[in-house]
Design a protein around this motif. Structure first.
Motif, short mmCIF file in Angstrom:
data_model
loop_
_atom_site.label_atom_id
_atom_site.label_comp_id
_atom_site.label_asym_id
_atom_site.label_seq_id
_atom_site.Cartn_x
_atom_site.Cartn_y
_atom_site.Cartn_z
N LEU A 88 53.30 12.33 47.58
CA LEU A 88 53.44 12.20 46.13
C LEU A 88 54.51 13.14 45.59
O LEU A 88 55.38 12.75 44.82
N ASN A 89 54.45 14.42 46.02
CA ASN A 89 55.43 15.37 45.52
C ASN A 89 56.83 15.11 46.09
O ASN A 89 57.82 15.49 45.47
N PHE A 92 58.19 12.39 43.85
CA PHE A 92 58.60 13.02 42.59
C PHE A 92 59.90 13.81 42.77
O PHE A 92 60.81 13.71 41.95
N TYR B 27 55.14 12.09 35.55
CA TYR B 27 54.46 12.82 36.62
C TYR B 27 54.35 14.31 36.28
O TYR B 27 53.32 14.94 36.46
#
Lengths: 287, 279
Positions: A88-89, A92, B27
């Motif tokens: 996920l990171n 991102f 996010y």
């Protein structure tokens, strides 16, 4: 702000200098030995202690500590959390770096500061905020308990806290790298008729792959090793919400020192592997 | 092609601004900004009066004093040790240099809890170093000195990795000029090299200091956590949470967050200054 170092730092180039700008051999070696002693005392000794303490009561205790069902479940949880948070990171990090480095817009510096924010915040606060949002007395506390959803003191809370503390790693590594590379190659690809995704996978990705990999392994090391933030949201339920670092703490507080250090040696191995990949990557990057 | 046309063209040529920017901001808000705002707009019943009560409580003040002094002392010592390590790493060739270089980053990669238990074992009264120091009347584990040592371990890479690139880019011409003008090596270091290294040293100090104030895992084992003496601010947040004192925990955290923001501002301006002086 840095919780990390840029990949291109250690160049270790040979210094060319005239005798006038060199110290005498004696001074040189005194400084080298002094630096070596500092490094040994401050950094190497704590590593050696982990190994000697973990084997103090013999291999039997060491193996037993690592094959204990609670240790095995802590290892599984740690791997699971890293498997969720790191991708996920990473996604991102790549998208944020693309937005920040390939375009011009107002407030870019402010956005980068916001991305860095989790590095500046104490990890304990990184855990606390999720207790305040999702805990029993938090914003969504009563709604969550009415619907029987557990976030704090369960896997989702641990994942969220880990996401928070490892948030900047990939973006932080990619932004300076992609800033240096500019946009000309991508623009050329577009002019030649490439589509957006093709540009990214064929042009950008090959240019940033080592930096990206470095960001990912640092992110992973922190995700597997995070203690403060996870400690706040985990609830320390043995066999359920215990990660490896928390397991080290529990064993230590129960005076099972050898077992605690045995589990710690597993995390030390993670750090050593991270370091080896890092120095391999920076050599790769230098060429 | 001049700068303005590239800037104008850039926006048109490369795709994906809306998508990547939209996703990044969404996010960022979900993972960082909205949860952090919970500290400000909390539901724990923290009023200004309560905030002031907690913030001026003797135990809370003591925890800030411990955090600030130990982090400050550790960063101060790290500035000197870090300068030595960076100097040796940049200026000299010696066997084992690659391992020397790799070891410096280790505190970044080592889980803080591992550093914590290991340093405690090393400095407790029956540990390798602790048993040496005890006859000298020096107690390290469970004292502020122990906290300082743990924070030195955590902070040292920040100083080395900030000073190192500046030292690498330093031109030797100035040093040669200084030598031809008759200055000795030490005089040259003090009046020519050191002034160039002040901005990165200060930045490294500030980075190590900022990290030290928030640090938890490596300190919690070696500190002994005695209220008023060796209890650090992050630990106080933790113990208030364990007593379900959410308002108290939030108040201590808000103060800590304020200090972190101030440090972030200081570091950003230091880095800007360092970049300016290096040109």
């Amino acid at each position: 702000m840095a919780g990390t170092v840029p990949l291109n730092v250690p160049r270790l180039k040979k210094s060319v200098s005239s005798p006038a700008t060199r110290e005498s051999t004696a001074v040189k070696w005194v400084l080298i030995v002094a630096a070596g002693l500092v490094l040994f005392w401050l950094i190497a000794l704590p590593l050696i202690v982990v190994l000697t303490e973990s084997l103090k009561k013999g291999w039997g205790v060491y193996v037993a500590a690592l094959t204990d069902p609670d240790a095995a479940s802590a290892l599984r949880l740690t791997l699971l959390v890293a498997a969720i948070t790191v991708p996920l990171n990473t996604i991102f990090g790549v998208t944020a770096a693309w937005a920040v480095t390939k375009f011009r817009f107002r407030g870019k510096g402010f956005l980068i500061t916001l991305i860095d924010l989790p590095f500046a915040v104490s990890p304990v606060i990184g855990g606390l905020i999720f207790v305040l949002v999702f805990g029993a007395h938090g914003w969504f506390g009563s709604w969550l308990s009415a619907h029987d959803i557990k976030i704090v003191f369960a896997l989702p809370g641990i994942v969220l806290a880990t996401l928070f503390v490892t948030f900047p790693f990939v973006a932080r590594e990619l932004i300076p790298l992609m800033e240096d590379q500019g946009t000309q190659e991508e623009e050329a690809a577009i002019t030649l008729g490439a589509r957006g995704w093709q540009v990214f996978f064929r042009v950008t990705l090959p240019n940033i792959k080592w930096g990206l990999l470095y960001g990912i392994i640092l992110c992973n090391a922190r995700a597997m090793g995070e203690f403060g933030a996870v400690s706040v949201v985990s609830g320390h339920i043995r066999g359920e919400t215990n990660t490896l670092p928390l397991h080290v703490e529990i064993l230590y507080n129960e005076y099972q020192f050898s077992a605690s250090f045995a589990v710690a040696s597993l995390l030390l191995l993670l750090a050593l592997v991270t370091m080896i990949i890092k120095s391999w990557l920076s050599r790769k990057n230098a060429h | 092609m001049n700068v303005t046309t590239t800037a104008a063209a850039r926006r048109k040529v490369l795709p994906g601004f809306g998508l990547t920017m939209g996703f990044s901001v969404l996010y960022l808000s979900l993972v960082v900004l909205i949860p952090l705002s919970a500290l400000l707009f909390n539901s724990t019943g923290l009023s200004w009066v309560k905030f002031w009560d907690v913030a001026t409580d003797a135990r809370v003040l003591a925890s800030y004093r411990v955090s600030l002094t130990t982090a400050g002392a550790a960063a101060f010592v790290d500035a000197f040790l870090g300068l030595l390590l960076a100097w040796v790493l940049v200026r000299y060739e010696f066997p084992g240099k690659r391992m020397f270089d790799a070891l410096i980053d280790l505190p970044f990669a080592l889980p803080t809890a591992v550093a914590g238990v290991s340093l405690t074992a090393l400095y407790s009264t029956n540990g390798w170093i602790g048993s040496w120091l005890e006859p000298l009347g020096l107690k390290v584990a469970f004292t502020p000195l122990g906290i300082t040592l743990a924070l030195m371990f955590i902070g040292i890479p920040f100083v080395v990795r900030t000073v190192q690139p500046v030292l690498e880019d330093l031109d030797c011409d100035m040093e040669e000029a200084s030598a031809t003008l008759g200055a000795g090596r030490f005089r040259t270091f003090r009046s020519v090299v050191l002034p160039e290294l002040i901005p990165p040293l200060l930045t490294g100090f500030a980075l190590a200091f900022a990290r030290g104030i928030g640090e938890f895992g490596s300190v919690v084992f070696i500190s002994g956590n005695m209220p008023m003496r060796t209890e650090i601010a992050p630990l106080l947040i933790m113990s208030k949470l364990e007593q379900y004192d959410y308002a108290g925990a939030t108040a201590v955290a808000l103060l800590l967050l304020l200090i972190s923001f101030l440090m972030l501002l200081v570091i950003n301006s230091l880095q800007r200054w360092a970049r300016k002086t290096s040109r």
